[in-house]
Scaffold this motif. Structure first.
Motif, PDB file in Angstrom:
ATOM      1  N   VAL A 106      19.237 -17.501  37.503  1.00  0.00           N
ATOM      2  CA  VAL A 106      19.680 -16.743  36.327  1.00  0.00           C
ATOM      3  C   VAL A 106      18.472 -16.634  35.398  1.00  0.00           C
ATOM      4  O   VAL A 106      17.849 -17.647  35.065  1.00  0.00           O
ATOM      5  CB  VAL A 106      20.837 -17.455  35.593  1.00  0.00           C
ATOM      6  N   LEU A 107      18.149 -15.421  34.995  1.00  0.00           N
ATOM      7  CA  LEU A 107      16.937 -15.163  34.209  1.00  0.00           C
ATOM      8  C   LEU A 107      17.301 -14.660  32.810  1.00  0.00           C
ATOM      9  O   LEU A 107      18.422 -14.168  32.598  1.00  0.00           O
ATOM     10  CB  LEU A 107      16.105 -14.087  34.922  1.00  0.00           C
ATOM     11  N   PRO A 108      16.346 -14.719  31.886  1.00  0.00           N
ATOM     12  CA  PRO A 108      16.628 -14.188  30.543  1.00  0.00           C
ATOM     13  C   PRO A 108      17.111 -12.733  30.564  1.00  0.00           C
ATOM     14  O   PRO A 108      17.965 -12.350  29.756  1.00  0.00           O
ATOM     15  CB  PRO A 108      15.280 -14.314  29.828  1.00  0.00           C
ATOM     16  N   VAL A 109      16.592 -11.948  31.509  1.00  0.00           N
ATOM     17  CA  VAL A 109      17.041 -10.548  31.563  1.00  0.00           C
ATOM     18  C   VAL A 109      18.536 -10.467  31.874  1.00  0.00           C
ATOM     19  O   VAL A 109      19.232  -9.553  31.406  1.00  0.00           O
ATOM     20  CB  VAL A 109      16.197  -9.720  32.584  1.00  0.00           C
ATOM     21  N   HIS A 110      19.048 -11.440  32.628  1.00  0.00           N
ATOM     22  CA  HIS A 110      20.489 -11.424  32.938  1.00  0.00           C
ATOM     23  C   HIS A 110      21.329 -11.663  31.683  1.00  0.00           C
ATOM     24  O   HIS A 110      22.411 -11.098  31.536  1.00  0.00           O
ATOM     25  CB  HIS A 110      20.814 -12.487  34.010  1.00  0.00           C
ATOM     26  N   ARG A 111      20.813 -12.494  30.791  1.00  0.00           N
ATOM     27  CA  ARG A 111      21.545 -12.717  29.537  1.00  0.00           C
ATOM     28  C   ARG A 111      21.576 -11.429  28.710  1.00  0.00           C
ATOM     29  O   ARG A 111      22.591 -11.078  28.103  1.00  0.00           O
ATOM     30  CB  ARG A 111      20.893 -13.846  28.729  1.00  0.00           C
ATOM     31  N   ALA A 112      20.423 -10.728  28.714  1.00  0.00           N
ATOM     32  CA  ALA A 112      20.360  -9.465  27.952  1.00  0.00           C
ATOM     33  C   ALA A 112      21.323  -8.436  28.545  1.00  0.00           C
ATOM     34  O   ALA A 112      22.001  -7.703  27.812  1.00  0.00           O
ATOM     35  CB  ALA A 112      18.929  -8.934  27.949  1.00  0.00           C
ATOM     36  N   ILE A 113      21.415  -8.402  29.886  1.00  0.00           N
ATOM     37  CA  ILE A 113      22.330  -7.443  30.530  1.00  0.00           C
ATOM     38  C   ILE A 113      23.780  -7.814  30.221  1.00  0.00           C
ATOM     39  O   ILE A 113      24.610  -6.954  29.911  1.00  0.00           O
ATOM     40  CB  ILE A 113      22.095  -7.412  32.068  1.00  0.00           C
ATOM     41  N   ASP A 114      24.062  -9.116  30.302  1.00  0.00           N
ATOM     42  CA  ASP A 114      25.425  -9.598  30.024  1.00  0.00           C
ATOM     43  C   ASP A 114      25.863  -9.128  28.629  1.00  0.00           C
ATOM     44  O   ASP A 114      26.959  -8.562  28.456  1.00  0.00           O
ATOM     45  CB  ASP A 114      25.424 -11.144  30.092  1.00  0.00           C
ATOM     46  N   ALA A 115      24.983  -9.312  27.648  1.00  0.00           N
ATOM     47  CA  ALA A 115      25.318  -8.937  26.267  1.00  0.00           C
ATOM     48  C   ALA A 115      25.492  -7.424  26.157  1.00  0.00           C
ATOM     49  O   ALA A 115      26.442  -6.934  25.523  1.00  0.00           O
ATOM     50  CB  ALA A 115      24.232  -9.429  25.318  1.00  0.00           C
ATOM     51  N   ASN A 168      15.349  -2.020  34.148  1.00  0.00           N
ATOM     52  CA  ASN A 168      14.748  -1.294  33.027  1.00  0.00           C
ATOM     53  C   ASN A 168      15.103   0.192  33.058  1.00  0.00           C
ATOM     54  O   ASN A 168      15.156   0.837  32.006  1.00  0.00           O
ATOM     55  CB  ASN A 168      13.241  -1.546  32.958  1.00  0.00           C
ATOM     56  N   ALA A 169      15.364   0.711  34.258  1.00  0.00           N
ATOM     57  CA  ALA A 169      15.837   2.102  34.335  1.00  0.00           C
ATOM     58  C   ALA A 169      17.174   2.195  33.564  1.00  0.00           C
ATOM     59  O   ALA A 169      17.428   3.150  32.826  1.00  0.00           O
ATOM     60  CB  ALA A 169      16.019   2.514  35.791  1.00  0.00           C
ATOM     61  N   TRP A 170      18.002   1.188  33.742  1.00  0.00           N
ATOM     62  CA  TRP A 170      19.326   1.153  33.064  1.00  0.00           C
ATOM     63  C   TRP A 170      19.149   0.988  31.552  1.00  0.00           C
ATOM     64  O   TRP A 170      19.746   1.720  30.767  1.00  0.00           O
ATOM     65  CB  TRP A 170      20.124  -0.014  33.668  1.00  0.00           C
ATOM     66  N   PHE A 171      18.279   0.032  31.168  1.00  0.00           N
ATOM     67  CA  PHE A 171      18.049  -0.161  29.727  1.00  0.00           C
ATOM     68  C   PHE A 171      17.534   1.137  29.093  1.00  0.00           C
ATOM     69  O   PHE A 171      18.005   1.549  28.035  1.00  0.00           O
ATOM     70  CB  PHE A 171      17.027  -1.285  29.482  1.00  0.00           C
ATOM     71  N   ARG A 172      16.560   1.761  29.766  1.00  0.00           N
ATOM     72  CA  ARG A 172      15.984   2.998  29.194  1.00  0.00           C
ATOM     73  C   ARG A 172      17.056   4.087  29.093  1.00  0.00           C
ATOM     74  O   ARG A 172      17.142   4.803  28.104  1.00  0.00           O
ATOM     75  CB  ARG A 172      14.824   3.504  30.061  1.00  0.00           C
ATOM     76  N   GLY A 173      17.856   4.179  30.142  1.00  0.00           N
ATOM     77  CA  GLY A 173      18.935   5.188  30.158  1.00  0.00           C
ATOM     78  C   GLY A 173      19.881   5.035  28.976  1.00  0.00           C
ATOM     79  O   GLY A 173      20.481   5.996  28.501  1.00  0.00           O
ATOM     80  N   LEU A 174      20.009   3.802  28.504  1.00  0.00           N
ATOM     81  CA  LEU A 174      20.893   3.552  27.363  1.00  0.00           C
ATOM     82  C   LEU A 174      20.153   3.667  26.038  1.00  0.00           C
ATOM     83  O   LEU A 174      20.709   3.381  24.975  1.00  0.00           O
ATOM     84  CB  LEU A 174      21.473   2.127  27.464  1.00  0.00           C
ATOM     85  N   GLY A 175      18.862   4.019  26.133  1.00  0.00           N
ATOM     86  CA  GLY A 175      18.058   4.121  24.913  1.00  0.00           C
ATOM     87  C   GLY A 175      17.639   2.758  24.384  1.00  0.00           C
ATOM     88  O   GLY A 175      17.285   2.611  23.209  1.00  0.00           O
ATOM     89  N   LEU A 176      17.687   1.738  25.260  1.00  0.00           N
ATOM     90  CA  LEU A 176      17.285   0.393  24.841  1.00  0.00           C
ATOM     91  C   LEU A 176      15.862   0.107  25.303  1.00  0.00           C
ATOM     92  O   LEU A 176      15.353   0.750  26.234  1.00  0.00           O
ATOM     93  CB  LEU A 176      18.231  -0.656  25.447  1.00  0.00           C
ATOM     94  N   GLU A 177      15.240  -0.860  24.663  1.00  0.00           N
ATOM     95  CA  GLU A 177      13.877  -1.269  25.041  1.00  0.00           C
ATOM     96  C   GLU A 177      13.889  -1.849  26.453  1.00  0.00           C
ATOM     97  O   GLU A 177      14.795  -2.617  26.791  1.00  0.00           O
ATOM     98  CB  GLU A 177      13.397  -2.384  24.104  1.00  0.00           C
ATOM     99  N   PRO A 178      12.884  -1.525  27.285  1.00  0.00           N
ATOM    100  CA  PRO A 178      12.800  -2.200  28.585  1.00  0.00           C
ATOM    101  C   PRO A 178      12.564  -3.703  28.387  1.00  0.00           C
ATOM    102  O   PRO A 178      11.978  -4.106  27.372  1.00  0.00           O
ATOM    103  CB  PRO A 178      11.603  -1.537  29.276  1.00  0.00           C
ATOM    104  N   PHE A 179      13.028  -4.492  29.327  1.00  0.00           N
ATOM    105  CA  PHE A 179      12.905  -5.950  29.176  1.00  0.00           C
ATOM    106  C   PHE A 179      11.498  -6.371  29.599  1.00  0.00           C
ATOM    107  O   PHE A 179      11.046  -6.035  30.695  1.00  0.00           O
ATOM    108  CB  PHE A 179      13.953  -6.662  30.033  1.00  0.00           C
ATOM    109  N   PRO A 180      10.772  -7.117  28.741  1.00  0.00           N
ATOM    110  CA  PRO A 180       9.385  -7.458  29.078  1.00  0.00           C
ATOM    111  C   PRO A 180       9.280  -8.455  30.233  1.00  0.00           C
ATOM    112  O   PRO A 180      10.099  -9.359  30.357  1.00  0.00           O
ATOM    113  CB  PRO A 180       8.853  -8.081  27.779  1.00  0.00           C
ATOM    114  N   ARG A 181       8.246  -8.247  31.047  1.00  0.00           N
ATOM    115  CA  ARG A 181       8.091  -9.032  32.272  1.00  0.00           C
ATOM    116  C   ARG A 181       7.284 -10.306  32.075  1.00  0.00           C
ATOM    117  O   ARG A 181       7.637 -11.378  32.586  1.00  0.00           O
ATOM    118  CB  ARG A 181       7.397  -8.150  33.313  1.00  0.00           C
ATOM    119  N   ASP A 182       6.156 -10.219  31.338  1.00  0.00           N
ATOM    120  CA  ASP A 182       5.157 -11.285  31.406  1.00  0.00           C
ATOM    121  C   ASP A 182       5.670 -12.632  30.910  1.00  0.00           C
ATOM    122  O   ASP A 182       5.442 -13.658  31.547  1.00  0.00           O
ATOM    123  CB  ASP A 182       3.887 -10.882  30.641  1.00  0.00           C
ATOM    124  N   ALA A 183       6.369 -12.620  29.781  1.00  0.00           N
ATOM    125  CA  ALA A 183       6.847 -13.900  29.234  1.00  0.00           C
ATOM    126  C   ALA A 183       7.798 -14.557  30.227  1.00  0.00           C
ATOM    127  O   ALA A 183       7.749 -15.774  30.462  1.00  0.00           O
ATOM    128  CB  ALA A 183       7.540 -13.668  27.901  1.00  0.00           C
TER     129      ALA A 183
END
Ligand code: IMP
Length: 434
Positions: A106-115, A168-183
């Motif tokens: 489970v990654l931080p991006v999953h928490r962002a998607i859940d929300a 990130n395709a989904w986030f962008r489609g919703l007009g949301l910021e893409p989720f950053p990778r490096d951190a």
């Protein structure tokens, strides 16, 4: 029978952790096979409260624990929990904990998607926002990261890129910021040296345990009514919570599953959205919540409270293959003048004795309640069936009769020994039934 599976028989929060803790004393291994840190298992040992989310509940007493491949594992949450346990004097080392190589991360991006998913839903599910559902979605979507990937930094980076390209395709489609990778990548690489020593072949450990006649407790998370297939879909979690999940979520043959112990409160609670036919509002609901301390272990959310629904419980026992029941929190009903069981439903004016599958029908159910006399005095800490007030014994017997499953244990307080044990699920024979 050398294996026992502990399954929540309602909507979660039935008190599985303390039942597992009790069984762990008679066992050699405790194994998690589903869910993640959406679970909250509370144990009270000598007055000290331990709140576990990912660690198998036997760990508090030094019993070795395994985390199976069916678990959705947030490495950050796991390390934080290990540190919390260390602060309480419990050292979790690779000697006592092994994690399956193939558990989903489970990654931080999953928490962002859940929300984001919850915000977008016309009717939110009321998830724990831990990212569990999206992590399982990635698993079945075959783009998930697994624990073993932490050992391969280059592959990890590549897989993370693939996963983020999708989301990130989904986030962008919703007009949301893409989720950053490096951190996210750097954090995973930084955590890897702490996680990897725990990683191993859980299936092999279980096979050895079986060959040497060791006793294993499989600790289910969530509950039958939150199962992705058998729960009140879509208001469910994203894993198989039934004992059936043990075989695929830990890696043992279905024929080795052994006894299935279902855990149910003597009343009912639900956290999150979804149908709850026997829910009670007003002062009675508030009293159940207050007396039962019904607030989420992890999220602190107030739980919805109601009477025990024996139709739901009977059906859950059938689909989950529950052999024995542990009834918890009897003492919470102390002092109620009347207590009720929901023993049937009305659907559109018709009396029915099963829970329909369609969510819309579940929402329209009306409870048929049966009244029982309450009792004076307290059942708190009672350890012998004969000492129960007769009204409490009548209630237990009615539950057993309505549900059709033997009651093997009744808990009467939060400490491990606050319980009436009628028959250990590990025992082949002996011990009186109610
Ligand atoms: P998720 O598992 O976070 O996706 O949440 C889905 C549903 O399951 C929500 O209604 C949650 O409140 C519920 N849920 C998840 N884990 C638990 C638990 O351990 N106890 C009770 N409810 C839970």
């Amino acid at each position: 029978m050398s294996n026992v599976v502990v399954v929540g028989a309602q909507w979660g929060d039935e008190g599985k952790g303390r039942i597992v803790d009790w069984l762990a004393e008679q066992a050699d291994l405790v194994v998690r096979y589903n869910g993640g840190h959406n679970a909250g298992h509370t144990l009270v040992v000598n007055g000290q409260t331990y709140k576990l989310a990912l660690l198998p509940s036997g760990i508090v007493r030094g019993k070795p624990g395994l985390i199976g491949n069916g678990v959705a594992l947030d490495p950050e949450a796991l390390l934080a929990e290990i540190d919390r346990m260390a602060a309480l004097g419990i050292r979790v080392t690779p000697d006592v904990l092994q994690i399956a190589e193939t558990a989903t991360l489970v990654l931080p991006v999953h928490r962002a998607i859940d929300a984001a998913q919850e915000r977008l839903r016309a009717q939110p599910i009321g998830t724990t926002l831990r990212g569990i559902g999206p992590a399982y979605e990635d698993k079945v979507g075959r783009r998930g990261l697994r624990v073993c990937d932490l050992a391969e930094p280059q592959l990890l980076a590549q897989k993370l890129d693939g996963l983020l390209a999708h989301h990130n395709a989904w986030f962008r489609g919703l007009g949301l910021e893409p989720f950053p990778r490096d951190a996210m990548l750097n954090d995973l690489l930084a955590m890897a040296p702490r996680i990897l020593p725990f990683v191993g072949r859980v299936w092999e450990r279980l096979d050895r345990a079986h060959a040497s006649g060791q006793r294993t407790v499989f600790e289910g998370s969530q509950a039958v009514m939150l199962d992705v297939d058998w729960g009140s879909y879509p208001y469910v979690t994203s894993s198989t919570t039934l004992a059936a999940g043990v075989a695929s979520g830990a890696g043992i043959a279905p024929s080795r599953i052994g006894q299935v112990l279902g855990v149910s409160k003597v009343y009912a609670t639900r956290v999150g959205e979804g149908p709850f036919t026997s829910e009670v509002g007003g002062a009675t609901g508030d009293l159940l919540r207050q007396r039962g301390a019904e607030y989420g272990v992890n999220t602190g959310r107030p739980r919805r409270c109601g009477w025990l629904d024996t139709v739901q419980l009977r059906q859950s026992c059938k689909v989950a293959g529950i052999d024995l029941l542990a009834l918890t929190k009897l003492d919470v009903l102390d002092g109620f003048e009347s207590v009720y069981l929901c023993t049937g439903y009305e659907l559109d004016g018709q009396r029915i004795d099963y829970m329909p599958s369609a969510s819309a029908e579940q929402q329209r159910l009306r409870p048929v309640l049966k009244r029982f006399d309450g009792w004076e005095g307290t059942t708190r800490g009672i350890r012998s069936y004969g000492e129960l007030p007769s009204q409490a014994a009548t209630l237990i017997e009615a539950i057993q009769q309505e549900v059709g499953v033997e009651v093997s244990m009744i808990t009467t307080g939060p400490e491990r020994d606050d319980a009436i044990v009628l028959r250990s699920p590990f025992a082949h024979t002996g011990g009186a039934a109610v």
